[in-house]
Design an enzyme around this catalytic site. Structure first.
Site, PDB file in Angstrom:
ATOM      1  CB  CYS A 112      -6.164  -9.030 -11.040  1.00  0.00           C
ATOM      2  SG  CYS A 112      -4.657  -8.174 -10.528  1.00  0.00           S
TER       3      CYS A 112
ATOM      4  CD  GLU B 270      -4.954 -10.129  -6.613  1.00  0.00           C
ATOM      5  OE1 GLU B 270      -4.246  -9.369  -5.908  1.00  0.00           O
ATOM      6  OE2 GLU B 270      -6.189 -10.154  -6.520  1.00  0.00           O
TER       7      GLU B 270
ATOM      8  CD  GLU C 114      -2.879  -1.038   2.388  1.00  0.00           C
ATOM      9  OE1 GLU C 114      -3.922  -1.711   2.296  1.00  0.00           O
ATOM     10  OE2 GLU C 114      -2.571  -0.383   3.402  1.00  0.00           O
TER      11      GLU C 114
ATOM     12  CB  CYS D 175      -3.510  -5.934  -6.132  1.00  0.00           C
ATOM     13  SG  CYS D 175      -3.224  -6.407  -7.845  1.00  0.00           S
TER      14      CYS D 175
END
Length: 92
Positions: free
Chosen positions: A91, A55, A44, A53
């Site tokens: 994603c 992913e 973050e 993220c």
């Protein structure tokens, strides 16, 4: 590799996430067709748009290691949830 082992790999990654704002760690295990597993976590930033993220962390790592889109076989996503955690909206 079976899905339980892949999921356990994702769960083990959660503790490495950097989530000072949401307090919602996510870990990912990306299985490649050659059997390699690349892990990722969410990272973050105070600017939400600069947050990455888990992913994408794993996918970006795979690409930087020379893998291509067609090399991806499966992905496991783990968070502190009771039920299934799907990939993030970007994603999907």
């Amino acid at each position: 590799m079976n899905k339980e082992i892949l999921m356990e790999s994702a769960r083990n990654m959660k503790e490495k996430a950097y989530v000072p704002y949401s307090k919602f760690p996510v870990g990912v295990a990306l299985l490649l067709k050659d059997g390699t597993v690349i892990n990722g976590v969410n990272v973050e930033n105070v600017s939400l748009g600069a947050t990455n993220c888990a992913e994408r962390t794993a996918i970006f790592t795979a690409i930087s290691n020379g893998y291509k889109k067609g090399d991806f076989q499966a992905i496991a996503v783990a968070g502190d949830t009771v039920d299934f955690l799907p990939p993030c909206s970007i994603c999907r």
